[in-house]
Design a protein around this motif. Structure first.
Motif, PDB file in Angstrom:
ATOM      1  N   LYS A  17       2.303   4.377   4.312  1.00 59.00           N
ATOM      2  CA  LYS A  17       2.389   5.810   4.055  1.00 59.00           C
ATOM      3  C   LYS A  17       1.056   6.456   4.395  1.00 59.00           C
ATOM      4  O   LYS A  17       0.008   6.053   3.890  1.00 59.00           O
ATOM      5  N   ARG A  18       1.113   7.426   5.278  1.00 56.71           N
ATOM      6  CA  ARG A  18      -0.101   8.129   5.702  1.00 56.71           C
ATOM      7  C   ARG A  18      -0.026   9.587   5.286  1.00 56.71           C
ATOM      8  O   ARG A  18       1.040  10.190   5.332  1.00 56.71           O
ATOM      9  N   PHE A  19      -1.139  10.137   4.868  1.00 52.15           N
ATOM     10  CA  PHE A  19      -1.229  11.589   4.648  1.00 52.15           C
ATOM     11  C   PHE A  19      -2.268  12.114   5.615  1.00 52.15           C
ATOM     12  O   PHE A  19      -3.458  12.013   5.347  1.00 52.15           O
ATOM     13  N   GLY A  20      -1.817  12.640   6.735  1.00 45.84           N
ATOM     14  CA  GLY A  20      -2.776  13.049   7.756  1.00 45.84           C
ATOM     15  C   GLY A  20      -3.605  11.849   8.155  1.00 45.84           C
ATOM     16  O   GLY A  20      -3.068  10.820   8.559  1.00 45.84           O
ATOM     17  N   GLY A  21      -4.928  11.938   7.983  1.00 45.83           N
ATOM     18  CA  GLY A  21      -5.790  10.822   8.358  1.00 45.83           C
ATOM     19  C   GLY A  21      -5.883   9.748   7.283  1.00 45.83           C
ATOM     20  O   GLY A  21      -6.322   8.641   7.550  1.00 45.83           O
ATOM     21  N   ALA A  24      -2.630   5.865   2.715  1.00 46.30           N
ATOM     22  CA  ALA A  24      -2.461   5.569   1.292  1.00 46.30           C
ATOM     23  C   ALA A  24      -1.890   4.170   1.114  1.00 46.30           C
ATOM     24  O   ALA A  24      -2.326   3.419   0.251  1.00 46.30           O
ATOM     25  N   LEU A  25      -0.902   3.821   1.926  1.00 43.01           N
ATOM     26  CA  LEU A  25      -0.303   2.492   1.872  1.00 43.01           C
ATOM     27  C   LEU A  25      -0.349   1.888   3.260  1.00 43.01           C
ATOM     28  O   LEU A  25       0.046   2.517   4.236  1.00 43.01           O
ATOM     29  N   ASN A  26      -0.825   0.661   3.333  1.00 47.95           N
ATOM     30  CA  ASN A  26      -1.062   0.052   4.636  1.00 47.95           C
ATOM     31  C   ASN A  26      -0.361  -1.307   4.686  1.00 47.95           C
ATOM     32  O   ASN A  26      -0.977  -2.350   4.744  1.00 47.95           O
ATOM     33  N   ASP A  43      -8.563  -0.544  -7.707  1.00 43.47           N
ATOM     34  CA  ASP A  43      -9.502   0.555  -7.883  1.00 43.47           C
ATOM     35  C   ASP A  43      -8.825   1.906  -7.717  1.00 43.47           C
ATOM     36  O   ASP A  43      -7.711   1.984  -7.203  1.00 43.47           O
ATOM     37  N   ASN A  44      -9.542   2.935  -8.112  1.00 39.62           N
ATOM     38  CA  ASN A  44      -9.038   4.285  -7.870  1.00 39.62           C
ATOM     39  C   ASN A  44      -8.807   4.484  -6.375  1.00 39.62           C
ATOM     40  O   ASN A  44      -9.641   4.117  -5.555  1.00 39.62           O
ATOM     41  N   GLY A  45      -7.662   5.017  -6.032  1.00 31.26           N
ATOM     42  CA  GLY A  45      -7.365   5.268  -4.630  1.00 31.26           C
ATOM     43  C   GLY A  45      -6.852   4.053  -3.883  1.00 31.26           C
ATOM     44  O   GLY A  45      -6.678   4.092  -2.667  1.00 31.26           O
ATOM     45  N   ALA A  46      -6.593   2.955  -4.604  1.00 27.32           N
ATOM     46  CA  ALA A  46      -6.123   1.740  -3.931  1.00 27.32           C
ATOM     47  C   ALA A  46      -4.703   1.925  -3.397  1.00 27.32           C
ATOM     48  O   ALA A  46      -4.270   1.190  -2.504  1.00 27.32           O
ATOM     49  N   GLY A  47      -3.959   2.868  -3.973  1.00 23.37           N
ATOM     50  CA  GLY A  47      -2.606   3.121  -3.497  1.00 23.37           C
ATOM     51  C   GLY A  47      -1.533   2.791  -4.514  1.00 23.37           C
ATOM     52  O   GLY A  47      -0.338   2.802  -4.194  1.00 23.37           O
ATOM     53  N   ARG A 227      -5.501  -3.381  -2.973  1.00 24.31           N
ATOM     54  CA  ARG A 227      -6.770  -2.967  -2.376  1.00 24.31           C
ATOM     55  C   ARG A 227      -6.473  -2.327  -1.042  1.00 24.31           C
ATOM     56  O   ARG A 227      -5.712  -2.877  -0.233  1.00 24.31           O
ATOM     57  N   LEU A 228      -7.025  -1.145  -0.837  1.00 24.08           N
ATOM     58  CA  LEU A 228      -6.928  -0.469   0.457  1.00 24.08           C
ATOM     59  C   LEU A 228      -5.483  -0.377   0.950  1.00 24.08           C
ATOM     60  O   LEU A 228      -5.188  -0.650   2.116  1.00 24.08           O
ATOM     61  N   GLY A 229      -4.588  -0.034   0.049  1.00 26.62           N
ATOM     62  CA  GLY A 229      -3.223   0.266   0.486  1.00 26.62           C
ATOM     63  C   GLY A 229      -2.323  -0.937   0.658  1.00 26.62           C
ATOM     64  O   GLY A 229      -1.217  -0.803   1.175  1.00 26.62           O
TER      65      GLY A 229
END
Ligand SMILES: Nc1ncnc2c1ncn2[C@@H]1O[C@H](COP(=O)(O)OP(=O)(O)OP(=O)(O)O)[C@@H](O)[C@H]1O
Ligand SMILES: [Mg+2]
Lengths: 272, 385
Positions: A17-21, A24-26, A43-47, A227-229
């Motif tokens: 899932k991408r939001f523009g650049g 969020a999920l990879n 972590d915060n923002g990990a997805g 981690r990282l989406g």
């Protein structure tokens, strides 16, 4: 572990899932077992919340597949998720401040009045009020007397309790709790975890998101680290130690990330 | 763990301050209505006469429709600046068709159809393309106003032939049957309410109900001493009741409030946001069209000023004066209707004092501002939202 694990209620694989650049999920993959509590940490923002929103039908993923009960499904909206038995307490609680407690508990899933078996266009307030009271009683909530006040006048903890009552009102196949105790006091948190234990015992799968590792270790059967989406590792709570989990969360041990013992499970899901 | 029982013992008491109900949003409006009645009655001596009240109610009907439409829009978190010119365009289309010998019913339906399609187009642009309703309806206002002027060429005025539509604004309901009908319907409703409310609350429900019914019957009787209740007023009240019922008693109505209150939460709750918003746009345009029909009935024709001027702003002002919060999700259509009555009452009273039209605008503007100031003050002091 894969062989011994109980049947998966829900499997997601390769969710992007991408939001523009922003990615969020990879390629997130996860399998959630019936009658078990799977904790999702990171972590915060990990997805984490993004994955929850995909499973709950709020976001549609750019790619990836979702299986519920072994069958591939699409979850285009939250109604579809509810129909599949997926009930969610969102991180933002999804409460409407100007509506009262009962209206919020039944929002989007109202009970209509019936007249001789016929569904009337108007709502059955009495029934919904009763059911709301029961749902709150089951969570042992005693600080909410007036169900007709708008939720915006309630405290953060009371609102969180209402959001939880809404999700546990009906029997779920999968209950998702996105940081359910963030605003709760000690006593209320304990009650939520008692409720989680009861729900788990009834065979419902629980996906629990929390930053509180003590809670996570006390309540979960599996710990999935994001981690990282993507889901980078999965631990069995009984055999994991806190240090391992923390270093997986912060990605301190770069080498273990590339090996990703946990992602073996995830890959096999993708393959099958 | 000695503190746990203490907390439990305290909690019912701690909950009681929260039980205190917020002040009704319509309270300042009620005060303003009473003040207007007293002041103008003292100044003119005939403001409260049955004859003048009948005129006032008839005059207020178009504004009432627009106020309800504006309220629906604001409740769902949008704004519609095209309401006035949609009313004007509907009036123009209907008047022109009637002059082409189309029966009034079909002409009116065609007018409302035009209004509805404008609602559809604006709704689609807002809901599916994500353009702000402020911009979309501002453009819609210009387009409709242009079309209205175009249709009314070459004279800029098209009178309507004698017809039932023209007579609607002059028709009055006979008072005795009306009073009986109101009393009967009111008592039935009361019985229904009393049966369903808790035994403890029955007495107060019944008491309030009787007061309301008695007031309504008195109003009908009082207006009957002139010509009777204007038919237009009855239509406005009926439509307001229907809209109120849908908004407060049905799922889609509740969802509309939820969308205006917190659109993200509404989406997460699985509410059909696009559907409800689209229906909202269409129904408010139709209500604006009804205002247009009331206007041609009242003025016996359509011209280039029909629906333009202050109708739109007064409609939005009426909704806000009536307690509809510009933040969305809070307020009621009855408040908006009361606000319309207040603004129409001020206009009517100033006319009786033979104040010129320009000053009427100024005073109406001041009334809106003062009502809002009063509202803000009350809320600050009483700690309500
Ligand atoms: N609606 C959105 N629009 C744009 N970006 C978004 C949106 N939702 C999430 N993101 C981005 O996706 C990434 C993951 O966010 P997410 O909320 O899933 O994190 P999280 O793991 O739940 O974090 P936290 O622990 O803080 O709740 C973030 O970089 C965030 O900025
Ligand atoms: Mg989150």
């Amino acid at each position: 572990m894969a062989a011994a694990s109980p049947p998966a209620v829900l499997q997601v694989s390769g969710i992007e899932k991408r939001f523009g650049g922003v990615v969020a999920l990879n390629g997130a993959s996860l399998s959630i077992a019936a009658g078990k509590v799977t904790a999702l940490v990171g972590d915060n923002g990990a997805g984490k919340s993004s994955l929850v929103r995909v499973i709950s039908g709020v976001f549609s993923p750019d790619s990836g597949t979702i299986h519920v009960g072994g069958k591939p499904v699409a979850i285009p909206n939250p109604r579809a998720a509810r129909a599949l038995g997926i009930h969610t307490v969102f991180q933002d609680l999804a409460l409407v401040g100007c509506l009262d407690v009962v209206q919020n508990v039944f929002l989007g899933d109202e009970v209509h009045a019936r007249f001789g078996g016929l569904r009337m266009p108007w709502l059955n307030r009495g029934h919904m009020e009763q059911a709301t009271r029961e749902a709150l009683d089951r969570l042992h909530v005693s600080t909410l007397q007036d169900l007709l006040q708008p939720v915006e006048v309630l405290s953060g903890g009371q609102r969180q309790t209402i959001a939880i009552a809404r999700a546990v009102r009906q029997d779920a196949r999968l209950l998702i709790l996105d940081e359910p105790t963030a605003a709760l006091g000690v006593k209320q948190s304990r009650q939520v975890f008692e409720a989680v234990a009861r729900i788990r015992a009834s065979g419902t799968a629980v996906l629990l998101i929390s930053h509180n590792l003590r809670e996570v270790f006390a309540a979960s059967d599996y710990i999935a680290v994001m981690r990282l989406g993507r889901v980078s590792r999965i631990f069995e709570t009984a055999t994991a130690n806190e240090e391992e989990v923390v270093s997986a969360i912060v990605g301190a041990n770069r080498r273990s990330e590339s090996e990703m013992p946990g992602s073996g499970t995830a890959r096999s899901v993708e393959g099958g | 763990m000695a503190e746990v029982p203490t907390v439990a013992a305290e909690s019912p008491a701690a909950a009681s301050p929260a039980r205190r109900r917020a002040i009704p949003r319509e309270l300042p409006l009620l005060g303003a209505l009473i003040a207007v009645c007293i002041v103008f009655q003292l100044l003119t001596g005939l403001f409260l006469s049955p004859r003048n009240l009948g005129n006032l109610l008839t005059e207020a009907a178009p504004l009432g429709f627009v106020a309800i439409a504006a309220a629906i829009m604001i409740l769902m978190g949008e704004i519609d600046l095209s309401l006035g010119s949609v009313a004007g365009l509907t009036a123009a289309v209907t008047a022109v068709l009637m002059n082409m010998d189309v029966p009034w019913g079909f002409a009116a339906l065609a007018g409302l159809g035009v209004a509805a399609s404008i609602g559809v187009i604006q709704g689609i642009i807002v809901v599916f393309f994500g353009v702000r309703s402020f911009v979309v309806t501002l453009a819609g206002y210009l387009v409709c106003f242009g079309l209205q002027m175009r249709i009314l060429q070459p004279n800029g005025y098209v009178p309507i032939p004698a017809s039932m539509l023209r007579d609607i604004s002059t028709t009055r309901l006979p008072s005795i049957p009306t009073a009986i009908a109101i009393a009967a319907a009111g008592l039935l409703w009361l019985l229904f309410r009393a049966l369903r409310s808790r035994p403890g609350a029955r007495l107060s429900t019944a008491a309030t109900g009787f007061v309301v019914i008695a007031l309504a019957v008195f109003a009908v009787w009082y207006l009957g001493s002139a010509k009777g209740v204007p038919l237009l007023t009855a239509i406005v009240l009926a439509i307001t009741t229907i809209v109120w019922f849908i908004l407060t008693r049905t799922g889609p109505g509740l969802h509309l409030y939820a969308i205006g209150g917190d659109i993200a939460a509404a989406e997460e709750s699985g509410i059909r946001v696009t559907l409800i918003k689209s229906v909202g746009f269409v129904s408010t345009s139709i209500l604006a069209g009804m205002a247009g029909l009331a206007l041609i009935s009242y003025t016996s024709g359509a011209d280039t000023t029909t629906g333009t001027g202050t109708l739109l702003l007064a409609g939005i002002g009426a909704a806000v004066v009536g307690g509809v919060s510009l933040l969305g999700g809070r307020g009621s259509v009855w408040g908006a209707l009361g606000g319309a009555l207040l603004l129409a009452g001020v206009g009517n009273g100033l006319n009786l004092l033979s104040l010129t039209a320009d000053m009427v605008y100024v005073v109406e503007g001041l009334v809106v501002i003062s009502a809002l100031l009063l509202d803000a003050q009350l809320r600050r002091h009483l700690g309500a939202r």
